[in-house]
Design an enzyme around this catalytic site. Structure first.
Site, PDB file in Angstrom:
ATOM      1  N   SER A  67      40.296  40.191  30.641  1.00 30.88           N
ATOM      2  CA  SER A  67      41.249  39.100  30.849  1.00 30.88           C
ATOM      3  C   SER A  67      40.826  38.315  32.072  1.00 30.88           C
ATOM      4  O   SER A  67      40.249  38.876  33.009  1.00 30.88           O
ATOM      5  CB  SER A  67      42.633  39.693  31.069  1.00 30.88           C
ATOM      6  OG  SER A  67      43.485  38.737  31.655  1.00 30.88           O
ATOM      7  N   SER A  68      41.181  37.021  32.094  1.00 31.65           N
ATOM      8  CA  SER A  68      40.790  36.204  33.250  1.00 31.65           C
ATOM      9  C   SER A  68      41.529  36.611  34.532  1.00 31.65           C
ATOM     10  O   SER A  68      41.144  36.181  35.614  1.00 31.65           O
ATOM     11  CB  SER A  68      41.042  34.727  32.955  1.00 31.65           C
ATOM     12  OG  SER A  68      42.397  34.512  32.647  1.00 31.65           O
ATOM     13  N   CYS A  69      42.565  37.463  34.415  1.00 31.18           N
ATOM     14  CA  CYS A  69      43.271  37.887  35.634  1.00 31.18           C
ATOM     15  C   CYS A  69      42.470  38.899  36.445  1.00 31.18           C
ATOM     16  O   CYS A  69      42.910  39.313  37.515  1.00 31.18           O
ATOM     17  CB  CYS A  69      44.657  38.405  35.315  1.00 31.18           C
ATOM     18  SG  CYS A  69      44.634  39.962  34.452  1.00 31.18           S
TER      19      CYS A  69
ATOM     20  N   TYR B  89      47.432  45.390  35.732  1.00 30.78           N
ATOM     21  CA  TYR B  89      46.691  45.091  34.503  1.00 30.78           C
ATOM     22  C   TYR B  89      45.247  44.724  34.864  1.00 30.78           C
ATOM     23  O   TYR B  89      44.295  45.179  34.227  1.00 30.78           O
ATOM     24  CB  TYR B  89      47.395  43.926  33.805  1.00 30.78           C
ATOM     25  CG  TYR B  89      46.791  43.462  32.518  1.00 30.78           C
ATOM     26  CD1 TYR B  89      46.867  44.229  31.368  1.00 30.78           C
ATOM     27  CD2 TYR B  89      46.179  42.213  32.432  1.00 30.78           C
ATOM     28  CE1 TYR B  89      46.350  43.780  30.171  1.00 30.78           C
ATOM     29  CE2 TYR B  89      45.659  41.754  31.232  1.00 30.78           C
ATOM     30  CZ  TYR B  89      45.744  42.540  30.104  1.00 30.78           C
ATOM     31  OH  TYR B  89      45.223  42.093  28.917  1.00 30.78           O
TER      32      TYR B  89
ATOM     33  N   LYS C 236      41.682  46.408  33.700  1.00 30.45           N
ATOM     34  CA  LYS C 236      40.658  45.640  32.980  1.00 30.45           C
ATOM     35  C   LYS C 236      39.332  45.628  33.748  1.00 30.45           C
ATOM     36  O   LYS C 236      38.261  45.647  33.138  1.00 30.45           O
ATOM     37  CB  LYS C 236      41.153  44.209  32.714  1.00 30.45           C
ATOM     38  CG  LYS C 236      42.268  44.147  31.670  1.00 30.45           C
ATOM     39  CD  LYS C 236      41.747  44.569  30.303  1.00 30.45           C
ATOM     40  CE  LYS C 236      42.771  44.481  29.207  1.00 30.45           C
ATOM     41  NZ  LYS C 236      42.251  44.936  27.901  1.00 30.45           N
TER      42      LYS C 236
ATOM     43  N   HIS D  98      54.041  35.540  26.896  1.00 33.18           N
ATOM     44  CA  HIS D  98      53.337  34.584  27.744  1.00 33.18           C
ATOM     45  C   HIS D  98      54.007  33.214  27.606  1.00 33.18           C
ATOM     46  O   HIS D  98      54.897  33.017  26.788  1.00 33.18           O
ATOM     47  CB  HIS D  98      51.865  34.498  27.336  1.00 33.18           C
ATOM     48  CG  HIS D  98      51.080  35.722  27.711  1.00 33.18           C
ATOM     49  ND1 HIS D  98      50.865  36.742  26.823  1.00 33.18           N
ATOM     50  CD2 HIS D  98      50.481  36.089  28.860  1.00 33.18           C
ATOM     51  CE1 HIS D  98      50.163  37.683  27.416  1.00 33.18           C
ATOM     52  NE2 HIS D  98      49.914  37.320  28.657  1.00 33.18           N
TER      53      HIS D  98
HETATM   54  O1  GFB Z   1      51.742  33.020  30.467  1.00 31.97           O
HETATM   55  P1  GFB Z   1      52.168  33.651  31.732  1.00 31.97           P
HETATM   56  O2  GFB Z   1      53.263  34.656  31.675  1.00 31.97           O
HETATM   57  O3  GFB Z   1      50.902  34.288  32.372  1.00 31.97           O
HETATM   58  O4  GFB Z   1      52.693  32.482  32.737  1.00 31.97           O
HETATM   59  P2  GFB Z   1      49.999  34.223  33.687  1.00 31.97           P
HETATM   60  C1  GFB Z   1      51.954  31.335  33.009  1.00 31.97           C
HETATM   61  C2  GFB Z   1      52.748  30.378  33.855  1.00 31.97           C
HETATM   62  O5  GFB Z   1      53.796  29.837  33.047  1.00 31.97           O
HETATM   63  C3  GFB Z   1      53.423  30.997  35.076  1.00 31.97           C
HETATM   64  C4  GFB Z   1      55.024  29.898  33.754  1.00 31.97           C
HETATM   65  O6  GFB Z   1      53.347  30.087  36.150  1.00 31.97           O
HETATM   66  C5  GFB Z   1      54.880  31.152  34.600  1.00 31.97           C
HETATM   67  O7  GFB Z   1      55.817  31.153  35.678  1.00 31.97           O
HETATM   68  N1  GFB Z   1      56.162  29.916  32.811  1.00 31.97           N
HETATM   69  C6  GFB Z   1      57.077  28.940  32.681  1.00 31.97           C
HETATM   70  C7  GFB Z   1      56.493  30.913  31.970  1.00 31.97           C
HETATM   71  N2  GFB Z   1      58.025  29.285  31.803  1.00 31.97           N
HETATM   72  C8  GFB Z   1      57.684  30.517  31.327  1.00 31.97           C
HETATM   73  C9  GFB Z   1      58.290  31.382  30.376  1.00 31.97           C
HETATM   74  O8  GFB Z   1      59.329  31.123  29.794  1.00 31.97           O
HETATM   75  N3  GFB Z   1      57.627  32.566  30.143  1.00 31.97           N
HETATM   76  C10 GFB Z   1      56.456  32.898  30.774  1.00 31.97           C
HETATM   77  N4  GFB Z   1      55.852  34.070  30.477  1.00 31.97           N
HETATM   78  N5  GFB Z   1      55.884  32.091  31.706  1.00 31.97           N
HETATM   79  C11 GFB Z   1      49.311  36.522  32.743  1.00 31.97           C
HETATM   80  C12 GFB Z   1      49.201  37.882  33.278  1.00 31.97           C
HETATM   81  O9  GFB Z   1      49.550  35.692  33.832  1.00 31.97           O
HETATM   82  O10 GFB Z   1      48.150  36.041  32.116  1.00 31.97           O
HETATM   83  C13 GFB Z   1      48.571  38.803  32.317  1.00 31.97           C
HETATM   84  O11 GFB Z   1      50.460  38.315  33.706  1.00 31.97           O
HETATM   85  C14 GFB Z   1      47.391  38.221  31.554  1.00 31.97           C
HETATM   86  O12 GFB Z   1      48.146  39.901  33.044  1.00 31.97           O
HETATM   87  C15 GFB Z   1      47.635  36.811  31.098  1.00 31.97           C
HETATM   88  O13 GFB Z   1      46.263  38.223  32.354  1.00 31.97           O
HETATM   89  C16 GFB Z   1      46.430  36.166  30.519  1.00 31.97           C
HETATM   90  O14 GFB Z   1      48.851  33.317  33.416  1.00 31.97           O
HETATM   91  O15 GFB Z   1      50.768  33.883  34.921  1.00 31.97           O
END
Ligand code: GFB
Length: 324
Positions: free
Chosen positions: A115-117, A144, A148, A187
């Site tokens: 994952s890119s994280c 996570y 990874k 996500h």
């Molecule tokens: O997709 P996401 O949860 O993953 O969130 P990450 C991306 C951005 O979208 C963050 C915003 O800045 C969130 O605060 N966001 C806005 C939301 N509204 C929402 C919502 O309703 N739900 C969610 N989920 N986000 C993940 C990692 O990080 O990326 C994992 O936690 C994994 O480990 C994945 O690597 C690819 O990009 O922040």
């Protein structure tokens, strides 16, 4: 830049997609149907991938030639932040069991999916493969990410000590058919699709978006990822992992606007800055993959339309998606 390539044909091979029920695994199964290989899958009730003996017995009996390691405990920013033990334990143990079993069963080729994280929170953008382990991780998903990173190092170690042809791919943020639309675990793309659709249906004026809307993310359509993984399985045999992305990113606000257009919602957005933003920017440098000869095909708006279509077709399976 040096990239190692050689051709590994999948036709006629037994290919295990570990994690075939997930979004990535199911896209891989769709893509592999064109390769003339025998696709092997096993369900969670048949084999718990967290149990070493069960994994070894299954691999020894099924004897795959190649393995796509797409099994993982995954989720969005909130799930990562609130379930750290599951994210680190499940992922460490699943990848350890599968990589070791693959080596003992003399699997010819294995592709580990990261994952890119894995990259530092403040890595220079776009993030090159050699940014790995050059700085502190983003705290919300460090558990996570550590698992990874261990997976990448496992594949590398088995290559170095035993000469196993194990490779790793690092996808950027993914979305598409088979995504998790349940808001506590999802996500951002499926969350915004589900929430915006629910608001349209109920006539609500606003949709809540977590964070400030300013973070930048790169989004790859999952069927493009599956195509890239098959490409890498066939063409790449290097020790270093390979980034898989589109090469361009958008702000979360821009993403929300695109989702509004695709869903046909006429209201607005409310940004809840009490929720975490996570990493300020996550854009992969995809020049290594481009040099190997692969590029993503699905533009974001088209991918969002396909995802929304899938969501509409599968709503009955998940009552309450998009509800609070
Ligand atoms: O997709 P996401 O949860 O993953 O969130 P990450 C991306 C951005 O979208 C963050 C915003 O800045 C969130 O605060 N966001 C806005 C939301 N509204 C929402 C919502 O309703 N739900 C969610 N989920 N986000 C993940 C990692 O990080 O990326 C994992 O936690 C994994 O480990 C994945 O690597 C690819 O990009 O922040």
């Amino acid at each position: 830049m040096t990239v190692s390539s050689r051709s590994y044909e999948l036709a006629g091979k037994r290919v295990w997609v570990a994690g075939h029920r997930g979004m990535v695994g199911s896209a891989l199964v769709r893509r592999l149907e064109r390769e003339g290989c025998e696709i092997l899958t096993v369900t969670r009730t048949e084999v718990d991938l967290r149990r070493q003996a069960e994994v070894e017995d299954w691999v020894n009996a099924a004897r795959p030639h190649a393995v796509f390691l797409a099994a993982a405990t995954v989720g969005g920013i909130l799930a990562n932040d609130t379930r750290p033990a599951e994210f680190i334990y499940d992922n460490l143990v699943i990848e350890t069991n599968i990589v070791h079993a693959a080596w003992t069963a003399r699997v010819e080729k294995l592709l580990f999916l990261g994952s890119s994280c894995i990259y530092p929170k403040l890595a220079p953008q776009p993030m090159r493969e050699d940014a790995l382990l050059t700085g502190p991780l983003e705290p919300t998903n460090q558990w996570y990410a550590v698992a990874k990173i261990a997976g990448i190092k496992l594949a590398e170690a088995y290559r170095r000590q035993y000469g196993a042809d194990f490779i790793s791919a690092m996808p950027t943020n993914l979305y598409g058919p088979g995504d998790n639309f349940e808001l506590k675990g999802s996500h951002v793309v499926p969350a915004l699709i589900a929430k915006t659709h629910a608001a349209k249906e109920s006539g609500a004026k606003e949709v809540e978006v977590w964070g400030t809307g300013k973070p930048r993310r790169e989004f790859l359509y999952v069927d493009d990822l599956a195509d890239a993984l098959v490409f890498l399985m066939r063409q790449y045999s290097g020790a270093e992992h390979v980034n898989v992305g589109t090469g361009s990113d958008v702000t979360i606000r821009e993403l929300a606007e695109l989702v509004r257009k695709v869903v046909g919602f006429e209201g607005g957005f409310r940004f809840d800055s009490s929720k975490p933003d996570g990493t300020p920017r996550k854009l992969l440098d995809v020049s290594k993959l481009a040099q190997l000869g692969w590029a993503a095909r699905t533009p974001l708006e088209e991918g969002l339309r396909l995802s929304y279509r899938w969501f509409l077709d599968h709503q009955a399976e998940a009552r309450g998606w998009g509800a609070r």
